[in-house]
Design a protein around this motif. Structure first.
Motif, PDB file in Angstrom:
ATOM      1  N   THR A   1      35.413 -59.674 -24.584  1.00 28.53           N
ATOM      2  CA  THR A   1      34.433 -60.455 -24.890  1.00 28.53           C
ATOM      3  C   THR A   1      33.128 -59.421 -24.926  1.00 28.53           C
ATOM      4  O   THR A   1      32.329 -59.749 -25.707  1.00 28.53           O
ATOM      5  N   GLY A   2      33.146 -58.636 -23.948  1.00 23.87           N
ATOM      6  CA  GLY A   2      31.888 -57.581 -23.947  1.00 23.87           C
ATOM      7  C   GLY A   2      31.818 -57.055 -25.321  1.00 23.87           C
ATOM      8  O   GLY A   2      30.690 -56.821 -25.670  1.00 23.87           O
ATOM      9  N   LEU A   3      32.826 -56.610 -25.989  1.00 22.87           N
ATOM     10  CA  LEU A   3      32.690 -55.907 -27.206  1.00 22.87           C
ATOM     11  C   LEU A   3      32.297 -56.856 -28.249  1.00 22.87           C
ATOM     12  O   LEU A   3      31.479 -56.431 -29.104  1.00 22.87           O
ATOM     13  N   ALA A   4      32.733 -58.103 -28.169  1.00 23.06           N
ATOM     14  CA  ALA A   4      32.256 -59.090 -29.307  1.00 23.06           C
ATOM     15  C   ALA A   4      30.906 -59.514 -29.240  1.00 23.06           C
ATOM     16  O   ALA A   4      30.116 -59.476 -30.067  1.00 23.06           O
ATOM     17  N   GLU A   5      30.380 -59.612 -27.880  1.00 23.96           N
ATOM     18  CA  GLU A   5      29.003 -59.869 -27.666  1.00 23.96           C
ATOM     19  C   GLU A   5      28.104 -58.522 -28.175  1.00 23.96           C
ATOM     20  O   GLU A   5      27.153 -58.853 -28.473  1.00 23.96           O
ATOM     21  N   GLY A   6      28.667 -57.424 -27.864  1.00 23.38           N
ATOM     22  CA  GLY A   6      27.910 -56.172 -28.378  1.00 23.38           C
ATOM     23  C   GLY A   6      27.764 -55.892 -29.831  1.00 23.38           C
ATOM     24  O   GLY A   6      26.754 -55.675 -30.410  1.00 23.38           O
ATOM     25  N   ARG A   7      28.691 -56.463 -30.380  1.00 25.30           N
ATOM     26  CA  ARG A   7      28.672 -56.539 -31.757  1.00 25.30           C
ATOM     27  C   ARG A   7      27.877 -57.338 -32.352  1.00 25.30           C
ATOM     28  O   ARG A   7      27.112 -57.128 -33.302  1.00 25.30           O
ATOM     29  N   GLU A   8      27.812 -58.626 -31.828  1.00 23.41           N
ATOM     30  CA  GLU A   8      27.006 -59.684 -32.282  1.00 23.41           C
ATOM     31  C   GLU A   8      25.571 -59.338 -31.866  1.00 23.41           C
ATOM     32  O   GLU A   8      24.605 -59.352 -32.911  1.00 23.41           O
ATOM     33  N   GLU A   9      25.130 -58.626 -30.916  1.00 24.45           N
ATOM     34  CA  GLU A   9      24.012 -58.043 -30.604  1.00 24.45           C
ATOM     35  C   GLU A   9      23.452 -57.205 -31.540  1.00 24.45           C
ATOM     36  O   GLU A   9      22.353 -56.931 -32.106  1.00 24.45           O
TER      37      GLU A   9
ATOM     38  N   PRO B   1      53.306 -55.696  -8.712  1.00 20.20           N
ATOM     39  CA  PRO B   1      53.528 -56.019 -10.154  1.00 20.20           C
ATOM     40  C   PRO B   1      52.491 -57.158 -10.580  1.00 20.20           C
ATOM     41  O   PRO B   1      51.829 -57.207 -11.784  1.00 20.20           O
ATOM     42  N   PHE B   2      52.387 -58.250  -9.795  1.00 22.49           N
ATOM     43  CA  PHE B   2      51.502 -59.203 -10.028  1.00 22.49           C
ATOM     44  C   PHE B   2      50.277 -59.030 -10.073  1.00 22.49           C
ATOM     45  O   PHE B   2      49.538 -59.354 -10.905  1.00 22.49           O
ATOM     46  N   ALA B   3      49.790 -58.195  -9.311  1.00 22.61           N
ATOM     47  CA  ALA B   3      48.345 -57.856  -9.215  1.00 22.61           C
ATOM     48  C   ALA B   3      47.953 -56.814 -10.340  1.00 22.61           C
ATOM     49  O   ALA B   3      46.844 -57.046 -10.985  1.00 22.61           O
ATOM     50  N   ARG B   4      48.837 -56.112 -10.580  1.00 23.12           N
ATOM     51  CA  ARG B   4      48.442 -54.932 -11.610  1.00 23.12           C
ATOM     52  C   ARG B   4      48.648 -55.895 -13.173  1.00 23.12           C
ATOM     53  O   ARG B   4      47.422 -55.657 -13.968  1.00 23.12           O
ATOM     54  N   GLU B   5      49.504 -56.927 -13.126  1.00 23.55           N
ATOM     55  CA  GLU B   5      49.069 -57.782 -14.427  1.00 23.55           C
ATOM     56  C   GLU B   5      48.109 -58.735 -14.452  1.00 23.55           C
ATOM     57  O   GLU B   5      47.485 -58.518 -15.859  1.00 23.55           O
ATOM     58  N   TYR B   6      47.709 -59.172 -13.584  1.00 24.48           N
ATOM     59  CA  TYR B   6      46.508 -60.074 -13.847  1.00 24.48           C
ATOM     60  C   TYR B   6      45.071 -59.163 -13.532  1.00 24.48           C
ATOM     61  O   TYR B   6      44.259 -59.498 -14.395  1.00 24.48           O
ATOM     62  N   PHE B   7      45.227 -57.985 -13.048  1.00 24.36           N
ATOM     63  CA  PHE B   7      43.959 -57.118 -13.232  1.00 24.36           C
ATOM     64  C   PHE B   7      43.933 -56.599 -14.489  1.00 24.36           C
ATOM     65  O   PHE B   7      42.677 -56.682 -15.066  1.00 24.36           O
ATOM     66  N   ALA B   8      45.089 -56.026 -14.976  1.00 24.30           N
ATOM     67  CA  ALA B   8      44.846 -55.580 -16.596  1.00 24.30           C
ATOM     68  C   ALA B   8      44.510 -56.738 -17.480  1.00 24.30           C
ATOM     69  O   ALA B   8      43.675 -56.628 -18.330  1.00 24.30           O
ATOM     70  N   ARG B   9      45.007 -58.263 -17.158  1.00 29.44           N
ATOM     71  CA  ARG B   9      44.723 -59.166 -18.097  1.00 29.44           C
ATOM     72  C   ARG B   9      43.286 -59.633 -18.175  1.00 29.44           C
ATOM     73  O   ARG B   9      42.624 -59.678 -18.952  1.00 29.44           O
ATOM     74  N   GLY B  10      42.712 -59.606 -16.864  1.00 30.30           N
ATOM     75  CA  GLY B  10      41.316 -59.849 -16.793  1.00 30.30           C
ATOM     76  C   GLY B  10      40.529 -58.733 -17.206  1.00 30.30           C
ATOM     77  O   GLY B  10      39.258 -59.223 -18.004  1.00 30.30           O
ATOM     78  N   PHE B  11      40.825 -57.438 -17.069  1.00 30.28           N
ATOM     79  CA  PHE B  11      40.085 -56.438 -17.665  1.00 30.28           C
ATOM     80  C   PHE B  11      40.090 -56.361 -19.149  1.00 30.28           C
ATOM     81  O   PHE B  11      39.023 -56.300 -19.566  1.00 30.28           O
TER      82      PHE B  11
END
Length: 122
Positions: free
Chosen positions: A57-65, A41-51
Motif C-alpha cells: 500500500t505504501g509503495l503504491a501511494e508513493g508511486r502515485e505521489e 507460526p500463527f503470529a509469524r504468518e499474520y505479522f508477515a501478511r500485515g507487513f
C-alpha cells in the motif's frame, strides 16, 4: 541473546471474581516494538501478511505521489517554455494537486491551447 517474552502477571481479582491478567507498561511497549521476536507460526504468518500488505500500500501511494509531482513539474516546465507568466495562486494550485489525471489534462491543454484561463478551467 534472545529477549524474554513479556510476563503477564495476575492481579488480585476482578469484580466478577476471576483472576485478570495485567501487563506492565514495559511489556506493552515491547509488544509494540518491531525488535521483539515473533514466536508462534500463527503470529509469524499474520505479522508477515500485515507487513506485506502495508508495504504494498505504501509503495503504491508513493508511486502515485511521484507521478503527480513529476506531472506538476512537467506542467510548470511547459508553462515556462511557452513563456507564460504563472500567478502565485495558480502555481499553488498546481503544486497542491495530487491527481495525476487532472495534471495530465492540464499538461495536454497547455501544449494545445494558447489562453491560460482555458487551460485551467474545470
Amino acid at each position: 541473546m534472545m529477549d524474554a517474552m513479556p510476563q503477564i502477571t495476575s492481579s488480585p481479582v476482578d469484580t466478577a471474581g476471576r483472576d485478570t491478567p495485567t501487563e506492565t507498561t514495559d511489556d506493552r511497549i515491547s509488544l509494540l516494538s518491531t525488535d521483539w521476536p515473533v514466536y508462534s507460526p500463527f503470529a509469524r504468518e499474520y505479522f508477515a501478511r500485515g507487513f506485506a500488505e502495508g508495504f504494498a500500500t505504501g509503495l503504491a501511494e508513493g508511486r502515485e505521489e511521484g507521478r503527480a509531482a513529476g506531472l506538476a513539474a512537467a506542467l510548470m516546465t511547459a508553462l515556462y517554455a511557452r513563456r507564460i507568466d504563472v500567478p502565485d495562486d495558480l502555481r499553488a494550485r498546481i503544486s497542491a494537486c495530487t491527481d495525476p489525471a487532472q495534471l495530465h489534462t492540464w499538461l495536454t491543454r497547455v501544449l494545445a491551447i494558447p489562453v491560460l484561463d482555458e487551460v485551467f478551467r474545470g
